[in-house]
Scaffold this motif. Structure first.
Motif, PDB file in Angstrom:
ATOM      1  N   ASN A   1       0.816  -1.217   0.000  1.00 24.60           N
ATOM      2  CA  ASN A   1       0.000   0.000   0.000  1.00 24.60           C
ATOM      3  C   ASN A   1       0.850   1.268   0.000  1.00 24.60           C
ATOM      4  OD1 ASN A   1      -2.322  -1.427  -0.106  1.00 24.60           O
ATOM      5  ND2 ASN A   1      -2.780  -1.310   2.077  1.00 24.60           N
ATOM      6  N   ASP A   2       2.064   1.166   0.549  1.00 22.93           N
ATOM      7  CA  ASP A   2       2.962   2.327   0.590  1.00 22.93           C
ATOM      8  C   ASP A   2       3.695   2.540  -0.728  1.00 22.93           C
ATOM      9  OD1 ASP A   2       2.248   2.961   3.106  1.00 22.93           O
ATOM     10  OD2 ASP A   2       3.975   2.048   4.101  1.00 22.93           O
ATOM     11  N   THR A   3       3.707   1.514  -1.550  1.00 24.25           N
ATOM     12  CA  THR A   3       4.424   1.612  -2.821  1.00 24.25           C
ATOM     13  C   THR A   3       3.664   2.522  -3.787  1.00 24.25           C
ATOM     14  OG1 THR A   3       5.329  -0.602  -2.568  1.00 24.25           O
ATOM     15  CG2 THR A   3       5.276   0.288  -4.791  1.00 24.25           C
ATOM     16  N   ILE A   4       4.397   3.431  -4.393  1.00 25.83           N
ATOM     17  CA  ILE A   4       3.799   4.287  -5.429  1.00 25.83           C
ATOM     18  C   ILE A   4       4.148   3.691  -6.790  1.00 25.83           C
ATOM     19  CG2 ILE A   4       3.913   6.548  -6.535  1.00 25.83           C
ATOM     20  CD1 ILE A   4       4.237   7.731  -3.722  1.00 25.83           C
ATOM     21  N   ILE A   5       3.131   3.364  -7.550  1.00 24.66           N
ATOM     22  CA  ILE A   5       3.338   2.799  -8.892  1.00 24.66           C
ATOM     23  C   ILE A   5       3.198   3.917  -9.915  1.00 24.66           C
ATOM     24  CG2 ILE A   5       2.461   1.182 -10.623  1.00 24.66           C
ATOM     25  CD1 ILE A   5       1.528  -0.568  -8.258  1.00 24.66           C
ATOM     26  N   ILE A   6       4.194   4.057 -10.749  1.00 25.23           N
ATOM     27  CA  ILE A   6       4.157   5.067 -11.812  1.00 25.23           C
ATOM     28  C   ILE A   6       4.003   4.359 -13.148  1.00 25.23           C
ATOM     29  CG2 ILE A   6       5.482   6.850 -13.015  1.00 25.23           C
ATOM     30  CD1 ILE A   6       6.472   7.812 -10.350  1.00 25.23           C
ATOM     31  N   LYS A   7       2.874   4.585 -13.787  1.00 22.41           N
ATOM     32  CA  LYS A   7       2.600   3.988 -15.098  1.00 22.41           C
ATOM     33  C   LYS A   7       3.097   4.956 -16.172  1.00 22.41           C
ATOM     34  CE  LYS A   7      -1.222   1.086 -13.674  1.00 22.41           C
ATOM     35  NZ  LYS A   7      -2.654   0.840 -13.702  1.00 22.41           N
ATOM     36  N   ALA A   8       4.001   4.463 -16.995  1.00 21.43           N
ATOM     37  CA  ALA A   8       4.659   5.344 -17.962  1.00 21.43           C
ATOM     38  C   ALA A   8       4.480   4.827 -19.384  1.00 21.43           C
ATOM     39  CB  ALA A   8       6.146   5.461 -17.621  1.00 21.43           C
ATOM     40  N   VAL A   9       4.600   5.738 -20.327  1.00 21.24           N
ATOM     41  CA  VAL A   9       4.625   5.386 -21.751  1.00 21.24           C
ATOM     42  C   VAL A   9       5.924   5.936 -22.330  1.00 21.24           C
ATOM     43  CG1 VAL A   9       3.243   7.431 -22.355  1.00 21.24           C
ATOM     44  CG2 VAL A   9       3.409   5.545 -23.972  1.00 21.24           C
ATOM     45  N   GLY A  10       6.590   5.110 -23.134  1.00 25.46           N
ATOM     46  CA  GLY A  10       7.868   5.508 -23.710  1.00 25.46           C
ATOM     47  C   GLY A  10       7.730   5.951 -25.153  1.00 25.46           C
ATOM     48  N   THR A  11       8.878   6.206 -25.778  1.00 23.36           N
ATOM     49  CA  THR A  11       8.872   6.520 -27.208  1.00 23.36           C
ATOM     50  C   THR A  11       8.780   5.190 -27.970  1.00 23.36           C
ATOM     51  OG1 THR A  11      11.298   6.697 -27.195  1.00 23.36           O
ATOM     52  CG2 THR A  11      10.028   8.734 -26.926  1.00 23.36           C
ATOM     53  N   TRP A  12       9.593   4.969 -28.979  1.00 24.17           N
ATOM     54  CA  TRP A  12       9.428   3.793 -29.841  1.00 24.17           C
ATOM     55  C   TRP A  12      10.382   2.685 -29.433  1.00 24.17           C
ATOM     56  CZ3 TRP A  12       9.792   8.848 -31.365  1.00 24.17           C
ATOM     57  CH2 TRP A  12       8.632   9.414 -31.947  1.00 24.17           C
TER      58      TRP A  12
ATOM     59  N   LYS B   1      -2.500  14.066 -19.303  1.00 27.79           N
ATOM     60  CA  LYS B   1      -3.261  15.150 -18.658  1.00 27.79           C
ATOM     61  C   LYS B   1      -4.322  14.581 -17.711  1.00 27.79           C
ATOM     62  CE  LYS B   1      -5.951  19.292 -19.811  1.00 27.79           C
ATOM     63  NZ  LYS B   1      -6.406  20.162 -20.916  1.00 27.79           N
ATOM     64  N   ASN B   2      -4.967  13.521 -18.151  1.00 28.30           N
ATOM     65  CA  ASN B   2      -6.066  12.937 -17.362  1.00 28.30           C
ATOM     66  C   ASN B   2      -5.606  11.891 -16.355  1.00 28.30           C
ATOM     67  OD1 ASN B   2      -8.074  14.498 -18.554  1.00 28.30           O
ATOM     68  ND2 ASN B   2      -8.181  13.150 -20.317  1.00 28.30           N
ATOM     69  N   GLY B   3      -4.279  11.669 -16.281  1.00 28.19           N
ATOM     70  CA  GLY B   3      -3.763  10.763 -15.265  1.00 28.19           C
ATOM     71  C   GLY B   3      -3.882   9.293 -15.593  1.00 28.19           C
ATOM     72  N   VAL B   4      -4.240   8.953 -16.843  1.00 24.62           N
ATOM     73  CA  VAL B   4      -4.257   7.537 -17.244  1.00 24.62           C
ATOM     74  C   VAL B   4      -2.815   7.022 -17.257  1.00 24.62           C
ATOM     75  CG1 VAL B   4      -4.858   5.897 -19.072  1.00 24.62           C
ATOM     76  CG2 VAL B   4      -6.366   7.848 -18.574  1.00 24.62           C
ATOM     77  N   PHE B   5      -1.900   7.863 -17.773  1.00 29.57           N
ATOM     78  CA  PHE B   5      -0.474   7.641 -17.591  1.00 29.57           C
ATOM     79  C   PHE B   5       0.031   8.653 -16.574  1.00 29.57           C
ATOM     80  CE2 PHE B   5      -0.810   5.908 -21.968  1.00 29.57           C
ATOM     81  CZ  PHE B   5      -0.337   4.630 -21.689  1.00 29.57           C
ATOM     82  N   ASP B   6       0.998   8.204 -15.741  1.00 29.36           N
ATOM     83  CA  ASP B   6       1.593   9.107 -14.764  1.00 29.36           C
ATOM     84  C   ASP B   6       2.798   9.839 -15.340  1.00 29.36           C
ATOM     85  OD1 ASP B   6      -0.153   8.111 -12.706  1.00 29.36           O
ATOM     86  OD2 ASP B   6       1.110   6.319 -12.632  1.00 29.36           O
ATOM     87  N   PHE B   7       3.468   9.196 -16.295  1.00 32.90           N
ATOM     88  CA  PHE B   7       4.695   9.761 -16.862  1.00 32.90           C
ATOM     89  C   PHE B   7       4.714   9.437 -18.343  1.00 32.90           C
ATOM     90  CE2 PHE B   7       9.083  10.246 -17.984  1.00 32.90           C
ATOM     91  CZ  PHE B   7       9.616  11.175 -17.090  1.00 32.90           C
TER      92      PHE B   7
ATOM     93  N   ALA C   1       7.824  13.921 -18.888  1.00 32.18           N
ATOM     94  CA  ALA C   1       6.970  14.748 -18.026  1.00 32.18           C
ATOM     95  C   ALA C   1       6.098  13.851 -17.156  1.00 32.18           C
ATOM     96  CB  ALA C   1       6.102  15.680 -18.870  1.00 32.18           C
ATOM     97  N   ILE C   2       5.793  14.334 -15.943  1.00 33.58           N
ATOM     98  CA  ILE C   2       4.984  13.572 -14.994  1.00 33.58           C
ATOM     99  C   ILE C   2       3.689  14.327 -14.689  1.00 33.58           C
ATOM    100  CG2 ILE C   2       6.097  14.586 -12.932  1.00 33.58           C
ATOM    101  CD1 ILE C   2       5.921  11.750 -11.648  1.00 33.58           C
ATOM    102  N   ASN C   3       2.598  13.597 -14.565  1.00 31.05           N
ATOM    103  CA  ASN C   3       1.314  14.194 -14.186  1.00 31.05           C
ATOM    104  C   ASN C   3       1.467  14.878 -12.819  1.00 31.05           C
ATOM    105  OD1 ASN C   3      -1.307  13.765 -12.460  1.00 31.05           O
ATOM    106  ND2 ASN C   3      -2.000  13.831 -14.594  1.00 31.05           N
ATOM    107  N   ILE C   4       1.017  16.122 -12.710  1.00 32.18           N
ATOM    108  CA  ILE C   4       1.239  16.901 -11.486  1.00 32.18           C
ATOM    109  C   ILE C   4       0.532  16.280 -10.277  1.00 32.18           C
ATOM    110  CG2 ILE C   4       0.631  19.101 -10.359  1.00 32.18           C
ATOM    111  CD1 ILE C   4       1.532  20.497 -12.958  1.00 32.18           C
ATOM    112  N   ASN C   5      -0.648  15.708 -10.466  1.00 30.50           N
ATOM    113  CA  ASN C   5      -1.339  15.065  -9.341  1.00 30.50           C
ATOM    114  C   ASN C   5      -0.506  13.915  -8.780  1.00 30.50           C
ATOM    115  OD1 ASN C   5      -3.330  16.826 -10.071  1.00 30.50           O
ATOM    116  ND2 ASN C   5      -4.761  15.288 -10.816  1.00 30.50           N
ATOM    117  N   LYS C   6       0.114  13.156  -9.690  1.00 31.63           N
ATOM    118  CA  LYS C   6       0.965  12.049  -9.249  1.00 31.63           C
ATOM    119  C   LYS C   6       2.204  12.579  -8.536  1.00 31.63           C
ATOM    120  CE  LYS C   6       1.444   7.526  -9.366  1.00 31.63           C
ATOM    121  NZ  LYS C   6       0.338   6.618  -9.060  1.00 31.63           N
TER     122      LYS C   6
END
Length: 337
Positions: A11-22, A70-76, A227-232
């Motif tokens: 529960n303490d772990t923060i998971i960052i969901k990211a999308v990369g380039t190619w 922007k909508n937080g579906v991805f965090d980074f 870039a990272i979502n500001i809420n995250k």
């Protein structure tokens, strides 16, 4: 009890969901992927865990990635500023076509424009800009010999950014927008005579089999962002934020250094070698002459900068002049009506 303590840790772990380039360009497998899939968990002792996939595997396009960030579906997200240009042309300003020939200067340009892009990411996409980094430099690869800028006249040249189209039109050629995947097909079917793409992507796509001639004027750097979502970001503790910024700063340095090396390796592999990556392409590479650079300066002053200033507006142009313009000794002026 052990199961309960494991639950608390999870529960303490923060998971960052990211999308990369190619996934097929080296930035993802060498840097973006390992950073989020492994490195960040290692250096935070599992407090922050990343999950990343490249955009081609996810089947996403640039503007979709920005919307999802922007909508937080991805965090980074890693990506190209062109993804954000639907919102504002301000995002083009750190990589206007052909203005910068040396990677050291491009890094200074990126640093000077960083605060501008940082504000734009925050206002337009609810995101905090963390890094700017380059792909290998963008050059021109042709089916027929090109010995000078003049030889580009009348040729149909593949582009993927508005500012590259401005350069192509400025030298009297015809820009044709073609997705990277469709480049070989466009060459084989004579839709284009030349292609603008990066040095390493030209090698890995084996363009030397279709375009035996390279004109090594740098027409762009494929500058990219992280870039990272500001809420995250706001969910992270102060110490986690500090650590993440430090690690991303190291990642950024590594990517700038590697791109400088990759350019040289790719150009050697595309031409006569030696090539540490595999077969040599035996392309004929022509460097721009002093006359070509003078012509390039004129195209920049008369076409590229005025067109961008018109798209972006007077305030945007004035900001560019105060930041990037002072480094390059250039001015972007909105043309008189």
């Amino acid at each position: 009890m052990s199961a309960m303590s494991g639950l608390l840790i999870a529960n303490d772990t923060i998971i960052i969901k990211a999308v990369g380039t190619w996934g097929y360009f080296s930035n993802y497998p060498k840097h973006e992927g390992p950073f989020w899939n492994q490195h960040i968990a290692d250096v935070t002792a599992g407090e922050i865990v990343g999950e990343i996939k490249p955009q081609d595997e996810l089947g996403l396009r640039g503007f979709e990635i920005m919307h999802l960030l922007k909508n937080g579906v991805f965090d980074f997200a890693f990506g190209l500023p062109a993804y954000a240009m639907q919102e504002s042309e301000i995002f083009e300003g750190a990589d206007l076509s052909s203005l910068v020939q040396h990677i050291g200067v491009q890094r200074k340009v990126a640093a000077a424009y960083f605060p501008t892009l940082e504000r734009a990411f925050s206002e337009k996409y609810n995101a905090k800009l963390m890094m700017l980094y380059p792909f290998p430099s963008q050059m021109i690869w042709c089916k027929n010999p090109v010995n000078s800028i003049e030889d580009l006249k009348g040729k149909r040249i593949r582009v993927f950014l508005t500012t590259l189209g401005d350069f192509v039109e400025g030298v009297g050629a015809i820009p044709v927008s073609v997705a990277y995947h469709d480049v070989p097909d466009a060459l084989e079917k004579d839709r284009v005579d030349c292609v603008i793409t990066g040095t390493m992507s030209a090698y890995t796509a084996k363009l030397y089999k279709l375009t035996p001639y390279g004109f090594t004027l740098r027409v762009g750097w494929g500058l990219a962002f992280g870039a990272i979502n500001i809420n995250k970001w706001n969910l992270l503790s102060e110490s986690q934020q500090t650590l993440l910024q430090k690690e991303i700063s190291t990642l950024t340095d590594n990517m700038w250094q590697e791109t400088a090396t990759e350019d040289a390796i790719a150009l050697a592999c595309l031409s006569a070698g030696p090539c540490s990556l595999g077969e040599t392409g035996n392309m004929v590479l022509v460097e721009p002459s002093e006359a070509d650079l003078i012509k390039r300066d004129k195209v920049a002053a008369d076409v590229i900068l005025p067109r961008w200033a018109k798209r972006c507006g007077p305030e945007c142009a004035a900001n560019w002049n105060r930041t990037v313009g002072t480094i390059l000794h250039l001015r972007a002026e909105v043309p008189a009506k």
